[in-house]
Structures are given as C-alpha cells and as structure tokens.
Design a protein around this motif. Structure first.
Motif, mmCIF file in Angstrom:
data_model
loop_
_atom_site.group_PDB
_atom_site.id
_atom_site.type_symbol
_atom_site.label_atom_id
_atom_site.label_comp_id
_atom_site.label_asym_id
_atom_site.label_seq_id
_atom_site.Cartn_x
_atom_site.Cartn_y
_atom_site.Cartn_z
ATOM 1 N N SER A 160 0.843 -1.186 0.000
ATOM 2 C CA SER A 160 0.000 0.000 0.000
ATOM 3 C C SER A 160 0.881 1.239 0.000
ATOM 4 O O SER A 160 2.104 1.154 0.088
ATOM 5 C CB SER A 160 -0.908 0.006 1.237
ATOM 6 N N THR A 161 0.242 2.390 -0.086
ATOM 7 C CA THR A 161 0.961 3.650 0.026
ATOM 8 C C THR A 161 0.407 4.441 1.204
ATOM 9 O O THR A 161 -0.541 4.027 1.866
ATOM 10 C CB THR A 161 0.854 4.474 -1.263
ATOM 11 N N VAL A 162 1.022 5.580 1.442
ATOM 12 C CA VAL A 162 0.680 6.425 2.584
ATOM 13 C C VAL A 162 0.103 7.741 2.075
ATOM 14 O O VAL A 162 0.642 8.333 1.138
ATOM 15 C CB VAL A 162 1.934 6.696 3.444
ATOM 16 N N ALA A 163 -0.968 8.189 2.665
ATOM 17 C CA ALA A 163 -1.530 9.496 2.336
ATOM 18 C C ALA A 163 -0.892 10.554 3.229
ATOM 19 O O ALA A 163 -0.887 10.407 4.467
ATOM 20 C CB ALA A 163 -3.043 9.491 2.538
ATOM 21 N N ILE A 164 -0.341 11.599 2.613
ATOM 22 C CA ILE A 164 0.178 12.735 3.368
ATOM 23 C C ILE A 164 -0.990 13.677 3.636
ATOM 24 O O ILE A 164 -1.579 14.232 2.712
ATOM 25 C CB ILE A 164 1.281 13.468 2.586
ATOM 26 N N LEU A 165 -1.335 13.835 4.895
ATOM 27 C CA LEU A 165 -2.467 14.678 5.275
ATOM 28 C C LEU A 165 -2.030 16.036 5.816
ATOM 29 O O LEU A 165 -2.689 17.046 5.582
ATOM 30 C CB LEU A 165 -3.329 13.947 6.310
ATOM 31 N N ASP A 166 -0.931 16.059 6.560
ATOM 32 C CA ASP A 166 -0.434 17.300 7.149
ATOM 33 C C ASP A 166 1.043 17.463 6.786
ATOM 34 O O ASP A 166 1.921 16.868 7.429
ATOM 35 C CB ASP A 166 -0.595 17.273 8.664
ATOM 36 N N PRO A 167 1.358 18.252 5.764
ATOM 37 C CA PRO A 167 2.750 18.421 5.333
ATOM 38 C C PRO A 167 3.656 19.050 6.386
ATOM 39 O O PRO A 167 4.877 18.979 6.257
ATOM 40 C CB PRO A 167 2.625 19.330 4.102
ATOM 41 N N GLN A 168 3.081 19.684 7.398
ATOM 42 C CA GLN A 168 3.910 20.216 8.474
ATOM 43 C C GLN A 168 4.456 19.099 9.362
ATOM 44 O O GLN A 168 5.463 19.269 10.036
ATOM 45 C CB GLN A 168 3.090 21.189 9.335
ATOM 46 N N LYS A 169 3.797 17.947 9.324
ATOM 47 C CA LYS A 169 4.234 16.819 10.145
ATOM 48 C C LYS A 169 4.929 15.737 9.335
ATOM 49 O O LYS A 169 5.849 15.079 9.847
ATOM 50 C CB LYS A 169 3.026 16.202 10.862
ATOM 51 N N ALA A 170 4.477 15.490 8.102
ATOM 52 C CA ALA A 170 4.915 14.311 7.357
ATOM 53 C C ALA A 170 5.404 14.664 5.961
ATOM 54 O O ALA A 170 4.962 15.641 5.352
ATOM 55 C CB ALA A 170 3.765 13.308 7.261
ATOM 56 N N LYS A 171 6.312 13.804 5.464
ATOM 57 C CA LYS A 171 6.872 14.004 4.129
ATOM 58 C C LYS A 171 7.163 12.650 3.490
ATOM 59 O O LYS A 171 7.702 11.742 4.134
ATOM 60 C CB LYS A 171 8.165 14.819 4.209
ATOM 61 N N VAL A 212 8.057 9.790 6.266
ATOM 62 C CA VAL A 212 8.571 10.050 7.605
ATOM 63 C C VAL A 212 7.771 11.185 8.228
ATOM 64 O O VAL A 212 7.094 11.948 7.529
ATOM 65 C CB VAL A 212 10.071 10.418 7.581
ATOM 66 N N ALA A 213 7.851 11.281 9.541
ATOM 67 C CA ALA A 213 7.121 12.333 10.249
ATOM 68 C C ALA A 213 7.893 12.765 11.486
ATOM 69 O O ALA A 213 8.654 11.980 12.066
ATOM 70 C CB ALA A 213 5.731 11.840 10.646
ATOM 71 N N LYS A 214 7.697 14.011 11.873
ATOM 72 C CA LYS A 214 8.261 14.555 13.109
ATOM 73 C C LYS A 214 7.102 14.923 14.014
ATOM 74 O O LYS A 214 6.177 15.636 13.615
ATOM 75 C CB LYS A 214 9.102 15.804 12.823
ATOM 76 N N ARG A 263 8.078 21.024 13.719
ATOM 77 C CA ARG A 263 7.346 21.208 12.465
ATOM 78 C C ARG A 263 8.353 21.160 11.315
ATOM 79 O O ARG A 263 9.465 21.696 11.423
ATOM 80 C CB ARG A 263 6.605 22.549 12.452
ATOM 81 N N LEU A 264 7.975 20.532 10.212
ATOM 82 C CA LEU A 264 8.905 20.395 9.100
ATOM 83 C C LEU A 264 9.258 21.734 8.470
ATOM 84 O O LEU A 264 10.315 21.869 7.848
ATOM 85 C CB LEU A 264 8.315 19.460 8.040
ATOM 86 N N SER A 265 8.398 22.724 8.620
ATOM 87 C CA SER A 265 8.708 24.051 8.089
ATOM 88 C C SER A 265 9.884 24.690 8.823
ATOM 89 O O SER A 265 10.446 25.684 8.352
ATOM 90 C CB SER A 265 7.477 24.963 8.181
ATOM 91 N N GLU A 266 10.281 24.144 9.953
ATOM 92 C CA GLU A 266 11.418 24.654 10.703
ATOM 93 C C GLU A 266 12.744 24.135 10.164
ATOM 94 O O GLU A 266 13.807 24.607 10.583
ATOM 95 C CB GLU A 266 11.285 24.265 12.182
#
Length: 523
Positions: A237-248, A282-284, A345-348
């Motif tokens: 399966s694949t992964v849906a990115i829902l919140d780009p600030q958390k996951a990439k 991945v996610a932070k 947050r990934l934007s950081e």
C-alpha cells in the motif's frame, strides 16, 4: 490468497575459524537443526560487538507471526535485525501477553512494528504517543489491504490507522460474540489516531509487484535516501500525506495501474506515482519521529522461524531485504529515527520543501469508508481461534506444544578457510568444513554467500559443471557428506566483485536456515 512473506532462524552456535563474530543472538537453538520452539522461550536479543549506545525494540505483541507472517528478529526480520546490530544497535523483541505500556518502550530509541494483525487498544495508543512525545521513534511496517493474516478482520493498515474499513461505528463488526469478547478486542475503539498524531494515514489500496524508483534526493529526505536508487514492492500500500507540516514522502512508485491480483477494489487509487502517495514516508512529532512503509516485503528475508499457527504448515518467505537498495534504505531510516532532534514542524527545517497533501476520495474518510467484500477473506480452519493460542498448531509462536523434534545432543561446528582480507576482483577458494554431523550421512541444501554491510551480494560461485552464474549471489545448493567421524568438507571457488571493498559477511545457509554468519574484509 495472501502472499507469502517471511524470515529466518539464527542459530546460537556459529563458529568460523580465524574470524570474529560481530554479534550474539541469545536464543534457544542448535546449529544443525531449526531450533525447537518452546512456549516460554525468552525474547531474543542481539548484542552488538561495538555498541553505539542505542537500542531498538521490535514488537511481537500483536500477532506479528500470524499466518504467513514471521516478523521477529530471529525469524523473518533477522537480516534486518542483524544489519542494525552491525550499526551498533542493541536489538530486542518485545514479548508479553499484557497490553504494551510506556514503560515497555521507554528504554528504547526506536520501536519497530511489523504488520500488527491485532488492533492497538486505546491505552496502547496512548503509550505509543507518550513514547514519541518524549523522544522515542516508531517505524510502522504495513501491507496491502486485506492482508488479514489471522482472519480477525483487522489488517495491519487498519490496526495502525486506528479503525477498520467499513466498521467505524463498530470495531467488532461481523465478529461472533466469542470473538467480540476476546481479550484482544477489549478496550478497542475507532480512532483516526495515525492521522491525528502523525499527519498520515495508510491507504487501503493494494498494488502489485512494482519497483519504487521515484526517490526523493538526500537533501530533501534528511539524508535517508543516500545511496538509494530503487526500493521493492511486492503487493503493498501507500501512505496518504495529510499534514505536510508533520509528514513528508521520501520514496514513490512510478506511474502504474498494476494492482495486486487479489485486490478487493481497484487496488490502485490514483494511477501510482506521487498522486498515489509515498511508499515510504517520515514524520516529526513532539520530541520524537516516525516512519511508515507500505509493504513488509522489503524488510523480510527468506528464513522463517515458526510454523503457520492456523495450519501448522512451514512458512515460505521472500528475501526482499537483499533486493534493490532495500537494506540501505532501511538502515538509513533507523539511523535517522534514532537521532534526537528538537524541531517540531517540518517548516522549521532549513531548505526543506513541504509536500502537497495527497488527494483522497470521499469514501476514504474513516467514518464514510466501506467494506468492499465480507471479511475474513477465507473461513478459518476448523478449530482455529485467532484469539486463543491453545488452538494454535505445534511449532507456531505461542502454541502450548512445540511439536518439534528435540535437538540432537551435540552442536554441529562449521569452519571456513579462506583469505582474510579477501582480495576484490580476484578468484578465491573457500573450504567449508563441518564436524558433529551424523556419521556416514549426506546433508543437502547448503548455500554459501558473501555480502557487504547493507546486504549487497559480491561473489559469484562457480557451478559444479564449471560454468559461472551471470549475477552475484548465493552459490548453487551443495551437499556435505560426512565420514565415519561425522566430518565433512567441500571447496568452492568464488569470483569477487572488483568494485566492492570494506566490511563484508560470509554466510552459510541450509535451505532457509542460517548455519553461521561472520565478519571479514574485502580489499
């Protein structure tokens, strides 16, 4: 119906003359036979030779050995576990009957969850989130939709997401009263847990054999994709990115419509590629991190330990860990997960480009999801109860009776003679010897391999007819014929890849079982 995926048995007695053993596996076993499975065996642990001060824990509390699965560090995930030990990690299995707690996880830097076939209780979800908030990291390894190995109607993707497809209002939908009242189903509620905390959700797609070749550059993947060109999928399966600030996303499939042959719906939702969502993400979150893989095939090897709990049949697993650049990515992934970082947050992260959210269908919303076909996908075998280990067949994990023959009184000792270091680009001879075999017998199915750290095979072994194989890999199967004293030996000739240098490992297998693995150098 479900695809075969699995593992290996690492033996406790492994001797290689003149070489150094880089790790120790504390498990019951004999080097001449697959270890007898005991109901109360202690959880295995791999102690590295050169510890890096960090620890990795593998979950085995949620039916990681159900059906054809064998996701344990002395079975189907043993090559992965050894690769982590080679990096200096202490690796251990979490083995218990009670729900997992924060205290179980707290001493470890990374928690690896391979295909959970039972759902996580609300208290367990709380423990997992507390662990990540306080600096721990989790690697979630899922599979295609309908990968329900114990036939309890819960797939790994559903267990991770927090809800069953088409059963948002009732986690026990379709279950008998006995199933619904069973211990694994107590305190299980429907939540969108993974999305809420990590900004992702495993999609319920089912994609066939496809090589992921859209690899995000290392400077946009936290360095995880360094030396990675391709990654293998064999029904996943694949992964849906829902919140780009958390996951990439960091690994994507090519554009494709190749669905798993047994998919219960269209299988491929957005034609593959980036629109399908990443195969690896991945996610932070909080002080910790998480990573997500949509298929167990790249993680497993071909030496399962246990028998099928429902049927008692031996398991056959796929050696995906050594395909493509799977091993490299997986070790890089754990190294990143184990690294403590303060941003939330990934934007950081300077210079990091954020993803666009994955486009989802309305019916992919948890409360609006539907069940395409009635579950389970096949009626359970007569007498098998997925929630009751007393019904498990002998030789399976958790069975009350191992049903395996007792090991012989003495261990077989294996010795190999060869140059060390082994010269790159040269042809060398390797003499394999064994003592302690049954006198006057022939043991079949041996294969010898030589590989670099990360799993790349670097030797071609000359065939019995004098020809050479076209690719690097394990030798053709050979026999060991013992004399009246139980001694046997054979000499193999190998060509070493001229472009390969550095730390390597020599390994002897017999069928799916590992007889020894030891460290050497190629120069």
């Amino acid at each position: 119906m479900l695809k075969s995926k699995m593992a290996k048995v690492l033996v406790s007695t492994m001797v290689l003359l003149g070489l150094f053993v880089p790790w120790i596996l504390m498990a019951t076993g004999c080097s001449s036979h697959q270890p007898k499975v005991k109901p109360k065996d202690e959880a295995p642990v791999i102690v590295p030779d050169k510890p890096n001060g960090k620890k990795v824990l593998f979950d085995n509390t949620h039916e990681q050995t159900a059906g054809s699965a064998d996701w344990v560090i002395d079975g189907g995930f043993s090559d992965f576990a050894q690769a982590l030990a080679d990096e200096g990690y202490e690796v251990k299995e979490l083995r218990k009957k009670d729900p997992l707690t924060y205290d179980d996880l707290r001493p470890y830097d990374v928690f690896v969850i391979g295909e959970a076939n039972n759902p996580y209780k609300q208290s367990e979800q709380t423990a997992l989130w507390q662990y990540v908030q306080n600096g721990g990291s989790i690697l979630f390894i899922s599979d295609h939709y309908n990968a329900d190995r114990n036939k309890n109607r819960w797939d790994p993707s559903e267990a991770f997401n927090g809800y069953r497809r088409g059963a948002w209002n009732s986690p026990t939908k379709g279950m008998s009263p006995e199933e619904a009242k069973s211990p694994p189903m107590q305190n299980v509620i429907s939540t969108d847990w993974l999305a809420q905390h990590f900004g992702v959700r495993f999609r319920y797609n089912a994609i066939g054999d496809v090589t992921a070749n859209q690899i995000v550059p290392p400077d946009q993947s936290f360095g995880i994709t360094k030396d990675v060109q391709t990654f293998a999928m064999h029904a996943g399966s694949t992964v849906a990115i829902l919140d780009p600030q958390k996951a990439k996303g960091i690994v994507y499939l090519p554009r494709t419509n190749a669905k798993w042959p047994h998919a219960v719906d269209q299988g491929v939702y957005n034609g593959g590629g980036i629109p399908e969502g990443p195969m690896v993400a991945v996610a932070k979150a909080g002080k910790g991190k998480a990573a997500f893989i949509g298929d167990s095939s790249p993680v497993e090897d071909d030496t399962p330990k246990y028998r099928n709990e429902e049927t008692g049949a031996p398991k056959k697993t796929h050696d995906g860990f050594h395909e493509q650049d799977d091993a490299v990515l997986l070790v890089n992934l754990v190294n990143w997960l184990a690294k403590k970082e303060n941003y939330t947050r990934l934007s950081e992260v300077p210079g990091l480009k954020l993803d666009q959210p994955t486009r989802l269908y309305e019916w992919e919303q948890p409360a609006k999801s539907t069940e395409p076909e009635k579950e389970p996908w096949e009626p359970p075998a007569n007498g098998y109860k997925w929630w009751d280990p007393s019904t498990f067949k002998p030789g399976s994990y958790g069975a009350t009776d191992s049903g395996e023959p007792s090991p012989p009184s003495g261990d077989v000792r294996y010795i190999a003679e060869h140059p060390n270091p082994i010269p790159a680009g040269k042809t060398v001879t390797i003499r394999v010897m064994a003592d302690g075999l049954q006198p006057g017998t022939t043991a079949n199915g041996y294969r010898l391999g030589l590989y670099l750290e990360g799993g790349k095979q670097v030797a071609k072994f000359r065939n019995a007819d004098g020809s050479w194989p076209s690719t690097y890999g394990y030798s053709a199967p050979f026999q060991l014929k013992s004399d009246s004293k139980g001694h046997a030996e054979i000499t193999l000739t190998a060509q070493i890849d001229p472009g390969s240098k550095g730390t390597a490992y020599i390994r002897l297998k017999q069928d799916r079982d590992i007889r020894w693995t030891n460290k050497l150098e190629i120069r």
